[in-house]
Design a protein around this motif. Structure first.
Motif, PDB file in Angstrom:
ATOM      1  N   VAL A  12       0.743  -1.145  -0.031  1.00  0.00           N
ATOM      2  CA  VAL A  12       0.144  -0.082  -0.153  1.00  0.00           C
ATOM      3  C   VAL A  12       1.116   1.323   0.019  1.00  0.00           C
ATOM      4  CG1 VAL A  12      -1.882   1.522   1.221  1.00  0.00           C
ATOM      5  CG2 VAL A  12      -1.844  -1.104   1.249  1.00  0.00           C
ATOM      6  N   PRO A  13       0.989   1.942  -0.988  1.00  0.00           N
ATOM      7  CA  PRO A  13       1.694   2.988  -1.299  1.00  0.00           C
ATOM      8  C   PRO A  13       1.116   4.123  -0.637  1.00  0.00           C
ATOM      9  CG  PRO A  13       0.993   2.596  -3.488  1.00  0.00           C
ATOM     10  CD  PRO A  13       0.802   1.406  -2.534  1.00  0.00           C
ATOM     11  N   ALA A  14       1.574   4.841   0.647  1.00  0.00           N
ATOM     12  CA  ALA A  14       0.927   5.850   1.335  1.00  0.00           C
ATOM     13  C   ALA A  14       1.762   6.831   1.651  1.00  0.00           C
ATOM     14  CB  ALA A  14       0.557   4.855   2.691  1.00  0.00           C
ATOM     15  N   ALA A  15       2.931   6.947   0.808  1.00  0.00           N
ATOM     16  CA  ALA A  15       4.002   7.968   1.273  1.00  0.00           C
ATOM     17  C   ALA A  15       3.746   9.459   0.649  1.00  0.00           C
ATOM     18  CB  ALA A  15       5.246   7.622   1.035  1.00  0.00           C
ATOM     19  N   GLY A  16       2.456   9.667  -0.229  1.00  0.00           N
ATOM     20  CA  GLY A  16       2.316  10.686  -0.827  1.00  0.00           C
ATOM     21  C   GLY A  16       2.162  12.169  -0.017  1.00  0.00           C
ATOM     22  N   ARG A  17       2.118  13.137  -0.492  1.00  0.00           N
ATOM     23  CA  ARG A  17       1.726  14.266   0.427  1.00  0.00           C
ATOM     24  C   ARG A  17       0.503  14.800   0.220  1.00  0.00           C
ATOM     25  NH1 ARG A  17       7.038  16.001  -0.483  1.00  0.00           N
ATOM     26  NH2 ARG A  17       6.358  17.509  -2.050  1.00  0.00           N
ATOM     27  N   GLY A  18      -0.188  14.234  -0.713  1.00  0.00           N
ATOM     28  CA  GLY A  18      -1.512  14.863  -0.939  1.00  0.00           C
ATOM     29  C   GLY A  18      -1.725  16.341  -1.135  1.00  0.00           C
ATOM     30  N   GLU A  19      -0.907  16.956  -2.285  1.00  0.00           N
ATOM     31  CA  GLU A  19      -0.751  18.197  -2.511  1.00  0.00           C
ATOM     32  C   GLU A  19      -1.981  18.626  -3.192  1.00  0.00           C
ATOM     33  OE1 GLU A  19       2.802  18.898  -4.677  1.00  0.00           O
ATOM     34  OE2 GLU A  19       4.144  18.681  -2.566  1.00  0.00           O
ATOM     35  N   ARG A  20      -2.482  17.866  -4.050  1.00  0.00           N
ATOM     36  CA  ARG A  20      -3.865  18.347  -4.771  1.00  0.00           C
ATOM     37  C   ARG A  20      -4.948  18.263  -3.758  1.00  0.00           C
ATOM     38  NH1 ARG A  20      -3.447  14.236  -9.528  1.00  0.00           N
ATOM     39  NH2 ARG A  20      -2.228  12.957  -7.593  1.00  0.00           N
ATOM     40  N   LEU A  21      -5.016  17.558  -2.735  1.00  0.00           N
ATOM     41  CA  LEU A  21      -6.071  17.866  -1.647  1.00  0.00           C
ATOM     42  C   LEU A  21      -6.138  19.140  -0.878  1.00  0.00           C
ATOM     43  CD1 LEU A  21      -8.235  16.090  -0.864  1.00  0.00           C
ATOM     44  CD2 LEU A  21      -6.880  14.662   0.733  1.00  0.00           C
ATOM     45  N   PRO A  26      -0.426  14.558   5.557  1.00  0.00           N
ATOM     46  CA  PRO A  26      -0.262  13.626   4.426  1.00  0.00           C
ATOM     47  C   PRO A  26      -1.387  12.842   3.999  1.00  0.00           C
ATOM     48  CG  PRO A  26       1.627  13.349   5.795  1.00  0.00           C
ATOM     49  CD  PRO A  26       0.761  14.293   6.712  1.00  0.00           C
ATOM     50  N   LYS A  27      -1.708  12.884   2.892  1.00  0.00           N
ATOM     51  CA  LYS A  27      -3.181  12.390   2.495  1.00  0.00           C
ATOM     52  C   LYS A  27      -3.589  11.101   3.092  1.00  0.00           C
ATOM     53  CE  LYS A  27      -3.959  11.412  -1.960  1.00  0.00           C
ATOM     54  NZ  LYS A  27      -4.019  11.815  -3.554  1.00  0.00           N
ATOM     55  N   ALA A  28      -2.790  10.124   3.078  1.00  0.00           N
ATOM     56  CA  ALA A  28      -3.029   8.809   3.507  1.00  0.00           C
ATOM     57  C   ALA A  28      -3.444   8.779   5.157  1.00  0.00           C
ATOM     58  CB  ALA A  28      -1.993   7.669   3.808  1.00  0.00           C
ATOM     59  N   GLU A  91       9.002   4.491  -6.116  1.00  0.00           N
ATOM     60  CA  GLU A  91       9.861   3.950  -5.254  1.00  0.00           C
ATOM     61  C   GLU A  91       9.307   3.533  -3.709  1.00  0.00           C
ATOM     62  OE1 GLU A  91      12.480   7.237  -3.892  1.00  0.00           O
ATOM     63  OE2 GLU A  91      13.894   5.897  -2.826  1.00  0.00           O
ATOM     64  N   SER A  92       8.110   4.102  -3.547  1.00  0.00           N
ATOM     65  CA  SER A  92       7.538   3.687  -2.282  1.00  0.00           C
ATOM     66  C   SER A  92       6.946   2.165  -2.658  1.00  0.00           C
ATOM     67  CB  SER A  92       6.454   4.275  -2.117  1.00  0.00           C
ATOM     68  OG  SER A  92       6.632   5.740  -1.640  1.00  0.00           O
ATOM     69  N   VAL A  93       6.515   1.714  -3.609  1.00  0.00           N
ATOM     70  CA  VAL A  93       6.098   0.249  -4.203  1.00  0.00           C
ATOM     71  C   VAL A  93       7.190  -0.660  -4.077  1.00  0.00           C
ATOM     72  CG1 VAL A  93       5.099  -1.132  -6.001  1.00  0.00           C
ATOM     73  CG2 VAL A  93       4.093   1.190  -5.415  1.00  0.00           C
ATOM     74  N   PHE A 226     -12.632   4.925  -6.546  1.00  0.00           N
ATOM     75  CA  PHE A 226     -12.133   5.965  -6.969  1.00  0.00           C
ATOM     76  C   PHE A 226     -10.914   6.508  -6.105  1.00  0.00           C
ATOM     77  CE2 PHE A 226     -15.484   7.259  -4.160  1.00  0.00           C
ATOM     78  CZ  PHE A 226     -15.117   8.433  -3.572  1.00  0.00           C
ATOM     79  N   LYS A 227     -10.136   7.047  -6.698  1.00  0.00           N
ATOM     80  CA  LYS A 227      -9.060   7.768  -5.677  1.00  0.00           C
ATOM     81  C   LYS A 227      -9.306   9.224  -5.223  1.00  0.00           C
ATOM     82  CE  LYS A 227      -4.940   8.835  -7.881  1.00  0.00           C
ATOM     83  NZ  LYS A 227      -4.562  10.049  -7.642  1.00  0.00           N
ATOM     84  N   VAL A 228      -9.316   9.339  -4.016  1.00  0.00           N
ATOM     85  CA  VAL A 228      -9.352  10.738  -3.304  1.00  0.00           C
ATOM     86  C   VAL A 228      -8.125  11.377  -3.866  1.00  0.00           C
ATOM     87  CG1 VAL A 228      -9.462  11.764  -1.116  1.00  0.00           C
ATOM     88  CG2 VAL A 228     -10.625   9.737  -1.265  1.00  0.00           C
TER      89      VAL A 228
END
Ligand code: CTP
Ligand code: MG
Length: 250
Positions: A12-21, A26-28, A91-93, A226-228
């Motif tokens: 489960v890649p969960a390392a993103g920052r969620g900038e578009r949110l 972090p989004k996760a 890279e996270s995956v 769907f992706k948040v």
């Protein structure tokens, strides 16, 4: 979850920052119905009897926080592991994949940002890999007509290049499922190419399989997978969750 050796593992890649949110955690780690997106996503995978291990790739500076958060939701079991993710989804995956035990032969990759994926989709993807496919993606038809454009640096009107036939297009979701050796091989190749200053990272794992000539097949996805990504997606996710909770009450 089922601890038998023939079950799949999920990254489960969960390392993103969620900038578009928008600004925030972090989004996760952002909440949906009072529960972090990541917890929803891990539970959705754990609900599948096809999945025996979930490896979460946490924000590199947030591993301890993610471990504590999962524990707070009863997910501090041997079936859930946390590793530090990387600078890109790819890279996270790869970092998650690296800790999956050698005997695991099927790997699913599922975005933390898809908290509401129905278990039927998880099961269908795993079953398609077990059934002989080397790479499987769930996808849905598009509602909108799509145009290819020439992006303009200054943000001006974009000339249209063409309009692909919508009937042949699919919007791709996760979990995507792979023969473990196929996924490991394409990630290793991509890493080697990157070191040589090569190609940009892909936005999904099946894209890597395609890049190196592998065969990818599509199975039906689900509108609730769907992706948040943007604030409106979170509004929709809250509504879907509220509907589920209401119907579970009956
Ligand atoms: N992801 C990751 N490592 C990264 C970047 C993304 O594990 N370095 C994960 C995200 O946490 C998310 C999934 O990949 O679960 C899909 O990515 P996306 O929706 O783009 O999430 P973010 O990168 O967090 O969002 P944004 O692009 O808006 O910043
Ligand atoms: Mg991103």
């Amino acid at each position: 979850m089922n601890a038998a050796p023939a079950v799949a593992a999920a990254v489960v890649p969960a390392a993103g920052r969620g900038e578009r949110l928008g600004p925030g955690a972090p989004k996760a780690l952002r909440e949906l119905g009072g529960v972090p997106l990541l917890v929803h996503a891990v539970r959705a995978l754990a609900r599948s009897r096809a999945v025996g291990l979930v490896v979460v790739a946490a924000p590199p500076d947030g591993v301890a926080e993610v471990v504590a958060l999962l524990a707070g939701h009863g997910l501090d079991t041997a079936d859930v592991r946390v590793v530090a993710g990387g600078a890109t989804r790819q890279e996270s995956v790869r970092l998650g994949l690296a800790v999956i035990p050698a005997e695991v032969d099927v790997v699913l990759v599922h975005d933390a940002a898809r908290p509401l994926v129905p278990v039927e989709v998880v099961d269908a993807v795993a079953a398609a890999v077990r059934g002989g496919a080397q790479a499987v993606v769930p996808a849905v038809p598009l509602a909108d007509t799509v145009k290819r454009v020439e992006p303009q640096a200054g943000g001006g009107p974009e000339p249209v290049l063409d309009t692909p036939d919508r009937a042949t297009l699919r919007a791709v979701q996760t979990p995507q499922g792979f023969r473990r050796e196929v996924l490991a091989e394409v990630h290793a190749k991509a890493l080697a190419e990157e070191a040589g200053g090569g190609l940009p990272p892909v936005t999904d794992d099946a894209g890597l399989v395609e890049r190196y000539g592998g065969r990818v097949v599509v199975v039906p996805g689900h509108e609730e997978a769907f992706k948040v990504t943007r604030p409106l997606d979170l509004v929709l996710a809250e509504a879907v969750l509220a509907r589920r909770r209401a119907s579970d009450g009956f």
